[in-house]
Motif scaffolding. Sequence first.
Motif, mmCIF file in Angstrom:
data_model
loop_
_atom_site.group_PDB
_atom_site.id
_atom_site.type_symbol
_atom_site.label_atom_id
_atom_site.label_comp_id
_atom_site.label_asym_id
_atom_site.label_seq_id
_atom_site.Cartn_x
_atom_site.Cartn_y
_atom_site.Cartn_z
ATOM 1 N N VAL A 135 -2.521 -7.033 25.064
ATOM 2 C CA VAL A 135 -2.913 -5.729 24.137
ATOM 3 C C VAL A 135 -1.838 -5.384 23.209
ATOM 4 C CG1 VAL A 135 -3.764 -3.556 23.876
ATOM 5 C CG2 VAL A 135 -5.247 -5.229 25.295
ATOM 6 N N LEU A 136 -0.876 -5.221 23.942
ATOM 7 C CA LEU A 136 0.525 -4.697 23.192
ATOM 8 C C LEU A 136 1.222 -5.699 22.125
ATOM 9 C CD1 LEU A 136 2.068 -2.857 25.958
ATOM 10 C CD2 LEU A 136 1.096 -1.749 23.944
ATOM 11 N N GLU A 137 0.772 -6.962 22.798
ATOM 12 C CA GLU A 137 1.240 -8.122 21.719
ATOM 13 C C GLU A 137 0.435 -7.930 20.185
ATOM 14 O OE1 GLU A 137 0.748 -11.903 23.894
ATOM 15 O OE2 GLU A 137 2.418 -11.517 24.916
ATOM 16 N N ARG A 138 -0.827 -7.564 20.487
ATOM 17 C CA ARG A 138 -1.583 -7.309 19.117
ATOM 18 C C ARG A 138 -1.206 -6.205 18.360
ATOM 19 N NH1 ARG A 138 -3.724 -11.795 19.788
ATOM 20 N NH2 ARG A 138 -5.299 -12.231 21.062
ATOM 21 N N GLY A 139 -0.581 -5.194 19.017
ATOM 22 C CA GLY A 139 -0.128 -4.046 18.121
ATOM 23 C C GLY A 139 1.325 -4.387 17.453
ATOM 24 N N GLN A 140 1.224 -5.317 16.409
ATOM 25 C CA GLN A 140 2.293 -5.469 15.579
ATOM 26 C C GLN A 140 2.408 -4.665 14.504
ATOM 27 O OE1 GLN A 140 4.786 -7.802 16.958
ATOM 28 N NE2 GLN A 140 3.187 -7.830 18.755
ATOM 29 N N TRP A 141 3.856 -4.234 14.342
ATOM 30 C CA TRP A 141 4.041 -3.237 13.083
ATOM 31 C C TRP A 141 4.971 -3.970 12.228
ATOM 32 C CZ3 TRP A 141 2.482 1.907 13.011
ATOM 33 C CH2 TRP A 141 1.797 2.430 14.005
ATOM 34 N N PRO A 142 4.698 -3.693 11.017
ATOM 35 C CA PRO A 142 5.562 -4.369 9.970
ATOM 36 C C PRO A 142 7.077 -3.710 9.839
ATOM 37 C CG PRO A 142 3.924 -3.163 8.901
ATOM 38 C CD PRO A 142 3.673 -3.094 10.412
ATOM 39 N N PRO A 143 8.256 -4.418 9.286
ATOM 40 C CA PRO A 143 9.323 -4.047 9.470
ATOM 41 C C PRO A 143 9.490 -2.434 8.851
ATOM 42 C CG PRO A 143 9.360 -6.173 8.734
ATOM 43 C CD PRO A 143 8.127 -5.888 8.844
ATOM 44 N N SER A 144 8.809 -2.249 7.888
ATOM 45 C CA SER A 144 9.063 -0.716 7.303
ATOM 46 C C SER A 144 8.614 0.179 8.033
ATOM 47 C CB SER A 144 8.425 -0.896 5.811
ATOM 48 O OG SER A 144 6.859 -0.995 5.995
ATOM 49 N N GLN A 145 7.499 -0.066 9.109
ATOM 50 C CA GLN A 145 7.049 1.044 9.904
ATOM 51 C C GLN A 145 7.604 0.841 11.261
ATOM 52 O OE1 GLN A 145 5.828 3.467 8.011
ATOM 53 N NE2 GLN A 145 4.565 3.601 10.008
ATOM 54 N N LEU A 146 8.791 0.371 11.509
ATOM 55 C CA LEU A 146 9.166 0.071 13.023
ATOM 56 C C LEU A 146 9.311 1.294 13.869
ATOM 57 C CD1 LEU A 146 11.706 -2.910 12.846
ATOM 58 C CD2 LEU A 146 9.235 -2.758 13.747
ATOM 59 N N PRO A 147 9.799 2.441 13.260
ATOM 60 C CA PRO A 147 9.884 3.606 14.016
ATOM 61 C C PRO A 147 8.720 3.932 14.928
ATOM 62 C CG PRO A 147 10.945 3.797 12.373
ATOM 63 C CD PRO A 147 10.339 2.668 12.014
ATOM 64 N N ALA A 148 7.453 3.681 14.238
ATOM 65 C CA ALA A 148 6.111 4.130 14.812
ATOM 66 C C ALA A 148 5.848 3.144 16.168
ATOM 67 C CB ALA A 148 4.928 3.660 13.936
ATOM 68 N N SER A 149 6.443 2.051 16.132
ATOM 69 C CA SER A 149 6.411 1.120 17.182
ATOM 70 C C SER A 149 7.037 1.342 18.619
ATOM 71 C CB SER A 149 6.531 -0.136 16.732
ATOM 72 O OG SER A 149 7.835 -0.489 16.752
ATOM 73 N N TYR A 156 0.982 -1.123 0.142
ATOM 74 C CA TYR A 156 -0.064 -0.045 0.026
ATOM 75 C C TYR A 156 0.761 1.202 0.108
ATOM 76 C CZ TYR A 156 -4.104 -2.596 1.119
ATOM 77 O OH TYR A 156 -4.971 -3.736 0.706
ATOM 78 N N ASP A 157 0.578 2.123 -0.723
ATOM 79 C CA ASP A 157 1.258 3.477 -1.037
ATOM 80 C C ASP A 157 0.842 4.369 0.525
ATOM 81 O OD1 ASP A 157 0.828 6.496 -1.799
ATOM 82 O OD2 ASP A 157 2.321 5.564 -2.776
ATOM 83 N N ALA A 158 1.837 5.066 0.728
ATOM 84 C CA ALA A 158 1.678 5.833 1.850
ATOM 85 C C ALA A 158 0.399 6.783 2.080
ATOM 86 C CB ALA A 158 2.877 6.759 2.347
ATOM 87 N N ARG A 159 -0.122 7.083 1.190
ATOM 88 C CA ARG A 159 -1.459 7.910 0.926
ATOM 89 C C ARG A 159 -2.814 7.228 0.843
ATOM 90 N NH1 ARG A 159 1.861 10.526 -3.593
ATOM 91 N NH2 ARG A 159 1.346 8.403 -4.458
ATOM 92 N N THR A 160 -2.834 6.178 1.049
ATOM 93 C CA THR A 160 -3.978 5.173 0.875
ATOM 94 C C THR A 160 -4.681 5.159 2.058
ATOM 95 O OG1 THR A 160 -2.958 2.944 1.324
ATOM 96 C CG2 THR A 160 -2.748 3.641 -0.853
ATOM 97 N N TRP A 161 -6.137 4.977 2.027
ATOM 98 C CA TRP A 161 -6.894 4.964 3.022
ATOM 99 C C TRP A 161 -6.649 3.808 4.021
ATOM 100 C CZ3 TRP A 161 -10.237 1.000 4.307
ATOM 101 C CH2 TRP A 161 -11.479 1.337 5.192
ATOM 102 N N GLU A 162 -6.378 2.611 3.281
ATOM 103 C CA GLU A 162 -5.954 1.351 4.064
ATOM 104 C C GLU A 162 -4.899 1.561 4.852
ATOM 105 O OE1 GLU A 162 -8.138 0.359 0.223
ATOM 106 O OE2 GLU A 162 -6.489 1.567 0.630
ATOM 107 N N LEU A 163 -3.957 1.969 4.335
ATOM 108 C CA LEU A 163 -2.499 2.197 5.246
ATOM 109 C C LEU A 163 -2.880 3.236 6.512
ATOM 110 C CD1 LEU A 163 0.250 1.349 5.196
ATOM 111 C CD2 LEU A 163 0.936 3.222 4.260
ATOM 112 N N SER A 164 -3.585 4.279 6.165
ATOM 113 C CA SER A 164 -3.869 5.255 7.152
ATOM 114 C C SER A 164 -4.777 4.547 8.442
ATOM 115 C CB SER A 164 -4.909 6.262 6.391
ATOM 116 O OG SER A 164 -5.088 7.285 7.650
ATOM 117 N N ILE A 165 -5.710 3.753 8.035
ATOM 118 C CA ILE A 165 -6.677 2.972 8.997
ATOM 119 C C ILE A 165 -5.825 2.140 9.787
ATOM 120 C CG2 ILE A 165 -8.372 1.124 9.352
ATOM 121 C CD1 ILE A 165 -9.467 4.350 8.982
ATOM 122 N N HIS A 166 -4.836 1.409 9.037
ATOM 123 C CA HIS A 166 -4.135 0.464 9.640
ATOM 124 C C HIS A 166 -3.163 1.134 10.738
ATOM 125 C CE1 HIS A 166 -1.514 -3.040 10.309
ATOM 126 N NE2 HIS A 166 -0.588 -2.521 10.183
#
Length: 194
Positions: free
Chosen positions: A102-116, A58-68
Amino acid sequence: WGVKGYRTLPWGVAERVVPEADFYKIKLDKVLKGNEVLGAVKPETKQILDISDKYDKYDARTWELSIHVHSQQAIQRLGHYLVMRAQRDADNVTTYELALKVLERGQWPPSQLPASALGHRIAAIGCSRLMNKRSLDAGLNKALQRPDCNSDFVIYHMRRYIELEEKLGVAQEKQIVEAYQGHPTALININLDE
């Protein structure tokens, strides 16, 4: 920040404004019900599109990525709230364990790790306080104890936080890691700030 006398309570991908006096008075079951949409406690209740396995498509500007991204941040906010609530409730073991779940469920993909980064810090503090509570309360029901919640867990998550959080000073977190490395079974009192 915010309106004086009010606080925001995690409520799905949004936040519910409540009087400050009621912030911790709202029953935990009601807070969890308000967050069911995230599937953070019970995955079967999740009502938000999950793109974890296709995140990089997903591109950074997509609705799907934003919701995720917003749903993952909401899970972190819920974890943060639960750790704060457990601290306030005399280090309530059940609430700490719920926060870690709860925190275990909040998994972030490798490309977005800083957000985690924040999620790692919250998990380390929650686990550390749970370890202290277990050590101080020898009569604790064994069924409530998480065998994976130990000094290695705290060190791993604090290190991840230090690696990922580039904008903030992390001197305190480095001291926590050094303390646990030197004394893995020590009672090290670290708090999650509100």
